[in-house]
Design a protein around this motif. Structure first.
Motif, PDB file in Angstrom:
ATOM      1  N   ALA A  54      56.010 -22.361   5.465  1.00 49.04           N
ATOM      2  CA  ALA A  54      55.584 -22.320   6.876  1.00 49.04           C
ATOM      3  C   ALA A  54      54.128 -22.748   7.042  1.00 49.04           C
ATOM      4  O   ALA A  54      53.772 -23.376   8.039  1.00 49.04           O
ATOM      5  CB  ALA A  54      55.809 -20.932   7.447  1.00 49.04           C
ATOM      6  N   GLU A  64      53.824 -25.330  13.885  1.00 51.19           N
ATOM      7  CA  GLU A  64      54.966 -25.003  14.743  1.00 51.19           C
ATOM      8  C   GLU A  64      54.692 -25.443  16.175  1.00 51.19           C
ATOM      9  O   GLU A  64      53.690 -25.062  16.751  1.00 51.19           O
ATOM     10  CB  GLU A  64      55.227 -23.488  14.695  1.00 51.19           C
ATOM     11  N   PHE A  82      60.715 -22.616  10.942  1.00 52.99           N
ATOM     12  CA  PHE A  82      59.294 -22.253  10.945  1.00 52.99           C
ATOM     13  C   PHE A  82      59.034 -20.844  10.415  1.00 52.99           C
ATOM     14  O   PHE A  82      58.104 -20.180  10.854  1.00 52.99           O
ATOM     15  CB  PHE A  82      58.717 -22.449  12.354  1.00 52.99           C
ATOM     16  N   TRP A 119      65.738 -26.310  16.662  1.00 52.86           N
ATOM     17  CA  TRP A 119      65.337 -26.508  15.269  1.00 52.86           C
ATOM     18  C   TRP A 119      66.224 -25.701  14.333  1.00 52.86           C
ATOM     19  O   TRP A 119      66.098 -25.804  13.117  1.00 52.86           O
ATOM     20  CB  TRP A 119      63.879 -26.095  15.075  1.00 52.86           C
TER      21      TRP A 119
END
Ligand SMILES: [Fe+2]
Length: 410
Positions: free
Chosen positions: A147, A152, A242, A322
């Motif tokens: 991440a 993001e 994410f 996503w």
């Protein structure tokens, strides 16, 4: 002229999709390799433009190369057999700025080629769809970056919760499945031809894809967990795009074809064949239980531009999300979207197959008995790939695809 502006618009749209993905990388993540079997991210930055340049400008228009080294370096991706991983180092690759300069030059040349009208439409379709395929496969790759290597975008909320899933098997009567595509009837890749009909005996198929919750029982009985799950203490988490989330039990489980087959065998069922998937997905309303209730017709054309506006129930595809949504977020007859579906069919040519002369290895390189057909679509699949003749394929142990499955009883 109209055709030309449609192509220009489709190409610009595809470029927006892939450009967006590179904006998700933190600057030094271009040299990361999120998936050990694939190239570093920097390869994909150059590959999309090198492909267009090689196909359109170099091979079709015979333009002199302005950067032969990059044309070759970025020409092909890799799909190594098990145990043979790439060993290149970040220093083996050019700088991001150099690649971006190459890309700018290519886009200018490609735009001139489009305005000239000298390139057959089929080649433009190949360039556009090739790019859209990478919009999905590069998303799989980014999914595997930690991440903190990604930025993001705002407004990404994974839709975790949903009502419990009520399971049923849907009876599909014996009959013909029409696979493939008629020549002269619009664009298709080489492996989509020719059209032919296959007899399929009666069978029954799951109303929804197999969920994380279903598969969890199999793991508790000793099976391997999917790559998309991460263990933390006593708990399973889902790798979302994410970050990690508590395992969403009603999401489709994303697994390899091998794990999907083992699960099906464990509950006394099988994976569908490619013709079985066609029978279930593309027949008119099979039963009231397998008919979307919110759409006037069972099969609105999912590839049409306005499908999503006209049919809110059309499914999770065309870059909607996503991540997956619960399997019952859409009506049970809506088989396309929210994850590709593995079949038990080995990827082989249809009768009448002919490789594209300008891209002979697109399919033929994969008729090796070690790739299986997937049908359907994921959240990151462009709408054009929902045409019934489109076929996707991967190795049976490749764990990174947005692919789940449903089971059949024969
Ligand atoms: Fe490619």
């Amino acid at each position: 002229m109209r055709r030309q502006s449609q192509l220009a618009e489709a190409l610009a749209d595809a470029r927006r999709r892939t450009d967006e993905l590179f904006t998700l990388l933190v600057p030094d993540a271009f040299y990361d390799r999120p998936i050990p079997e694939r190239h570093r991210n920097i390869f994909y930055l150059g590959h999309l433009e090198a492909f267009d340049w090689n196909l359109i400008c170099r091979r079709t228009l015979d333009l002199p190369s302005f950067h032969p080294e990059f044309d070759k370096l970025f020409e092909f991706g890799i799909d190594p057999p098990a145990g043979r991983l790439p060993e290149d180092q970040p220093k083996d690759w050019p700088s991001v700025d150099e690649v971006k300069r190459y890309n700018t030059h290519v886009r200018q040349a490609v735009s001139r080629a489009l305005t000239s009208g000298d390139v057959p439409e089929q080649l433009w379709r190949v360039a556009i769809e090739h790019r859209l395929m990478h919009a999905e496969t590069f998303a799989y790759m980014l999914h595997n970056l930690p991440a903190d290597r990604k930025i993001e975008p705002p407004g990404v909320a994974a839709r975790i919760l949903g009502p419990p899933v009520s399971r049923a098997m849907i009876e599909v009567p014996a009959g013909g499945a029409t696979l493939g595509r008629r020549r002269g009837n619009g664009f298709g890749w080489d492996n989509e031809f020719d059209e032919h009909t296959v007899d399929v005996p009666a069978f029954a198929i799951d109303n929804y894809k197999v969920t994380n919750g279903d598969y969890l029982e199999f793991v508790k009985a000793g099976a391997d967990p999917p790559h998309f799950w991460v263990r933390r203490g006593d708990e399973w988490l889902q790798r979302t795009m994410f970050g990690h989330a508590p395992l969403p039990l009603t999401w489709p489980v994303y697994v390899t074809q091998q794990l999907a087959s083992s699960y099906a065998a464990w509950i006394g069922k099988s994976l569908p064949t490619e013709p079985q998937f066609h029978r279930a997905a593309y027949l008119p309303a099979l039963t009231p239980a397998f008919t979307p209730t919110r759409t006037p017709a069972r099969t609105p054309d999912p590839t049409s531009r306005d499908c999503k506006e006209r049919f809110p129930d059309a499914g999770n595809y065309n870059f909607d999300h996503w991540n997956p949504v619960p399997v019952n977020a859409h009506a049970p007859g809506q088989m396309l979207g929210n994850g590709w579906e593995w079949t038990s069919t080995v990827f082989q040519p249809f009768p009448g197959f002919e490789p594209f002369p300008f891209y002979p290895g697109y399919s033929a390189n994969f008729f090796d008995g070690d790739h299986y057909v997937l049908k359907g679509a994921s959240a990151r699949t462009a709408a054009c790939f929902l045409r019934p003749s489109f076929r996707n394929w991967f190795r049976p142990d490749y764990p990174y695809v947005y692919a789940g499955f449903r089971c059949v009883e024969n």
